[in-house]
Design a protein around this motif. Structure first.
Motif, PDB file in Angstrom:
ATOM      1  N   THR A  57       0.861  -1.179   0.000  1.00 25.88           N
ATOM      2  CA  THR A  57       0.000   0.000   0.000  1.00 25.88           C
ATOM      3  C   THR A  57       0.893   1.223   0.000  1.00 25.88           C
ATOM      4  O   THR A  57       2.062   1.157   0.371  1.00 25.88           O
ATOM      5  CB  THR A  57      -0.908   0.034   1.254  1.00 25.88           C
ATOM      6  OG1 THR A  57      -0.093  -0.106   2.420  1.00 25.88           O
ATOM      7  CG2 THR A  57      -1.936  -1.082   1.229  1.00 25.88           C
ATOM      8  N   TRP A  58       0.333   2.331  -0.420  1.00 25.49           N
ATOM      9  CA  TRP A  58       1.156   3.536  -0.537  1.00 25.49           C
ATOM     10  C   TRP A  58       0.307   4.777  -0.362  1.00 25.49           C
ATOM     11  O   TRP A  58      -0.926   4.731  -0.454  1.00 25.49           O
ATOM     12  CB  TRP A  58       1.862   3.544  -1.905  1.00 25.49           C
ATOM     13  CG  TRP A  58       0.908   3.541  -3.067  1.00 25.49           C
ATOM     14  CD1 TRP A  58       0.239   2.454  -3.586  1.00 25.49           C
ATOM     15  CD2 TRP A  58       0.486   4.661  -3.852  1.00 25.49           C
ATOM     16  NE1 TRP A  58      -0.565   2.834  -4.624  1.00 25.49           N
ATOM     17  CE2 TRP A  58      -0.423   4.180  -4.814  1.00 25.49           C
ATOM     18  CE3 TRP A  58       0.800   6.028  -3.820  1.00 25.49           C
ATOM     19  CZ2 TRP A  58      -1.030   5.027  -5.746  1.00 25.49           C
ATOM     20  CZ3 TRP A  58       0.195   6.874  -4.748  1.00 25.49           C
ATOM     21  CH2 TRP A  58      -0.707   6.360  -5.700  1.00 25.49           C
ATOM     22  N   ASP A  59       0.998   5.855  -0.104  1.00 28.24           N
ATOM     23  CA  ASP A  59       0.335   7.147  -0.068  1.00 28.24           C
ATOM     24  C   ASP A  59       1.322   8.134  -0.654  1.00 28.24           C
ATOM     25  O   ASP A  59       2.531   7.948  -0.524  1.00 28.24           O
ATOM     26  CB  ASP A  59      -0.045   7.521   1.366  1.00 28.24           C
ATOM     27  CG  ASP A  59      -1.209   8.499   1.385  1.00 28.24           C
ATOM     28  OD1 ASP A  59      -1.681   8.874   0.286  1.00 28.24           O
ATOM     29  OD2 ASP A  59      -1.637   8.892   2.468  1.00 28.24           O
ATOM     30  N   GLY A  60       0.830   9.134  -1.285  1.00 26.53           N
ATOM     31  CA  GLY A  60       1.779  10.066  -1.875  1.00 26.53           C
ATOM     32  C   GLY A  60       1.108  11.242  -2.531  1.00 26.53           C
ATOM     33  O   GLY A  60      -0.109  11.287  -2.673  1.00 26.53           O
ATOM     34  N   VAL A  61       1.965  12.184  -2.919  1.00 22.07           N
ATOM     35  CA  VAL A  61       1.496  13.348  -3.659  1.00 22.07           C
ATOM     36  C   VAL A  61       2.432  13.527  -4.847  1.00 22.07           C
ATOM     37  O   VAL A  61       3.579  13.105  -4.802  1.00 22.07           O
ATOM     38  CB  VAL A  61       1.516  14.635  -2.802  1.00 22.07           C
ATOM     39  CG1 VAL A  61       0.423  14.596  -1.739  1.00 22.07           C
ATOM     40  CG2 VAL A  61       2.875  14.869  -2.157  1.00 22.07           C
ATOM     41  N   GLY A  62       1.915  14.150  -5.878  1.00 21.06           N
ATOM     42  CA  GLY A  62       2.782  14.402  -7.017  1.00 21.06           C
ATOM     43  C   GLY A  62       2.019  14.451  -8.328  1.00 21.06           C
ATOM     44  O   GLY A  62       0.786  14.462  -8.340  1.00 21.06           O
ATOM     45  N   CYS A  63       2.773  14.452  -9.400  1.00 16.24           N
ATOM     46  CA  CYS A  63       2.186  14.596 -10.732  1.00 16.24           C
ATOM     47  C   CYS A  63       1.407  13.337 -11.123  1.00 16.24           C
ATOM     48  O   CYS A  63       1.540  12.287 -10.505  1.00 16.24           O
ATOM     49  CB  CYS A  63       3.283  14.868 -11.752  1.00 16.24           C
ATOM     50  SG  CYS A  63       4.416  13.489 -11.962  1.00 16.24           S
ATOM     51  N   SER A  64       0.633  13.457 -12.162  1.00 16.19           N
ATOM     52  CA  SER A  64      -0.210  12.347 -12.593  1.00 16.19           C
ATOM     53  C   SER A  64       0.620  11.116 -12.959  1.00 16.19           C
ATOM     54  O   SER A  64       0.200   9.990 -12.709  1.00 16.19           O
ATOM     55  CB  SER A  64      -1.093  12.765 -13.768  1.00 16.19           C
ATOM     56  OG  SER A  64      -0.306  13.267 -14.814  1.00 16.19           O
ATOM     57  N   ILE A  65       1.789  11.323 -13.530  1.00 17.94           N
ATOM     58  CA  ILE A  65       2.610  10.176 -13.936  1.00 17.94           C
ATOM     59  C   ILE A  65       3.115   9.401 -12.725  1.00 17.94           C
ATOM     60  O   ILE A  65       3.044   8.174 -12.690  1.00 17.94           O
ATOM     61  CB  ILE A  65       3.777  10.630 -14.838  1.00 17.94           C
ATOM     62  CG1 ILE A  65       3.183  11.114 -16.149  1.00 17.94           C
ATOM     63  CG2 ILE A  65       4.799   9.512 -15.056  1.00 17.94           C
ATOM     64  CD1 ILE A  65       4.133  11.497 -17.201  1.00 17.94           C
ATOM     65  N   SER A  66       3.598  10.116 -11.714  1.00 21.86           N
ATOM     66  CA  SER A  66       4.110   9.421 -10.530  1.00 21.86           C
ATOM     67  C   SER A  66       2.994   8.681  -9.800  1.00 21.86           C
ATOM     68  O   SER A  66       3.164   7.550  -9.352  1.00 21.86           O
ATOM     69  CB  SER A  66       4.802  10.410  -9.575  1.00 21.86           C
ATOM     70  OG  SER A  66       3.867  11.292  -8.985  1.00 21.86           O
ATOM     71  N   GLN A  67       1.833   9.294  -9.724  1.00 25.41           N
ATOM     72  CA  GLN A  67       0.710   8.681  -9.013  1.00 25.41           C
ATOM     73  C   GLN A  67       0.154   7.485  -9.786  1.00 25.41           C
ATOM     74  O   GLN A  67      -0.107   6.432  -9.211  1.00 25.41           O
ATOM     75  CB  GLN A  67      -0.404   9.721  -8.797  1.00 25.41           C
ATOM     76  CG  GLN A  67       0.032  10.925  -7.974  1.00 25.41           C
ATOM     77  CD  GLN A  67       0.317  10.565  -6.529  1.00 25.41           C
ATOM     78  OE1 GLN A  67      -0.571  10.189  -5.780  1.00 25.41           O
ATOM     79  NE2 GLN A  67       1.570  10.654  -6.128  1.00 25.41           N
ATOM     80  N   ALA A  68       0.006   7.663 -11.082  1.00 25.82           N
ATOM     81  CA  ALA A  68      -0.519   6.574 -11.910  1.00 25.82           C
ATOM     82  C   ALA A  68       0.450   5.396 -11.921  1.00 25.82           C
ATOM     83  O   ALA A  68       0.049   4.237 -11.814  1.00 25.82           O
ATOM     84  CB  ALA A  68      -0.766   7.061 -13.333  1.00 25.82           C
TER      85      ALA A  68
END
Ligand code: ZN
Length: 148
Positions: A57-68
Motif C-alpha cells: 500500500t502507498w500514499d503520496g502526492v505528485g504529478c499524474s505520472i508518478s501517481q498513476a
C-alpha cells in the motif's frame, strides 16, 4: 508531452482512482521516497510473508505520472512472489530506460505499457520510476527483515 490517447486515458484513470492507495496498518517495512526534480513523494508499506508480497500500500502526492505509475506498480506486484515481482520491476525499468525504442511487454506489464511514451522524456522518467524504486527498496529491506 504527447502520448497515445488510449494510454493517456489509462494513466488518467489510475491517477483519479489509484489502486492500493492508503497505508495499511500491518507492514514488514515502510519506505519514503522523493523525486526532488518534480516534487513527487511516496510512502510505501510492504507486507511480506514467506517471500510473497502479501500486501503493498502507498500514499503520496505528485504529478499524474508518478501517481498513476505507483498505482499500476502496486496492482502488478500485489500477491506475487518476490522473484516474480522483481522480474516485473526489471521489465519496467528496462522500458523506462529505452528512450522510446521499445513498447513494453503487455503480458508482464499490463497497464504499465501505457507509460512507455514517458521513456522519451528523461525528466519524467524519474516520476514514473518513483513508486517502483520505493518498492525495490522496501523489497530488499523486507527480505532482510524476514531472514531475521
Ligand atoms: Zn512527477
Amino acid at each position: 508531452m504527447e502520448l497515445d490517447s488510449l494510454y493517456q486515458e489509462v494513466i488518467l484513470d489510475h491517477y483519479k482512482h489509484p489502486l492500493h492507495k492508503g497505508l495499511s496498518v500491518e507492514k514488514t517495512v515502510q519506505v519514503h521516497h522523493v523525486n526532488p526534480s518534480c516534487g513527487d513523494e511516496i510512502t510505501l508499506n510492504l507486507l511480506l510473508e514467506d517471500d510473497v508480497v502479501k500486501d503493498v500500500t502507498w500514499d503520496g502526492v505528485g504529478c499524474s505520472i508518478s501517481q498513476a505509475s505507483s498505482s499500476i506498480m502496486s496492482d502488478l506486484v500485489h500477491g506475487k512472489s518476490m522473484d516474480h515481482a522483481l522480474t516485473i520491476l526489471e521489465s519496467f525499468s528496462e522500458l523506462m530506460s529505452s528512450k522510446g525504442s521499445i513498447t513494453g511487454d503487455e503480458e508482464i506489464l499490463e497497464d504499465g505499457v501505457a507509460l512507455a511514451g514517458v521513456s522519451k522524456f528523461p525528466a519524467r522518467v524519474k516520476c514514473a520510476l518513483l513508486g517502483w524504486m520505493a518498492f525495490k527498496d522496501a523489497a530488499l529491506q523486507g527480505r532482510n527483515e524476514e531472514k531475521k
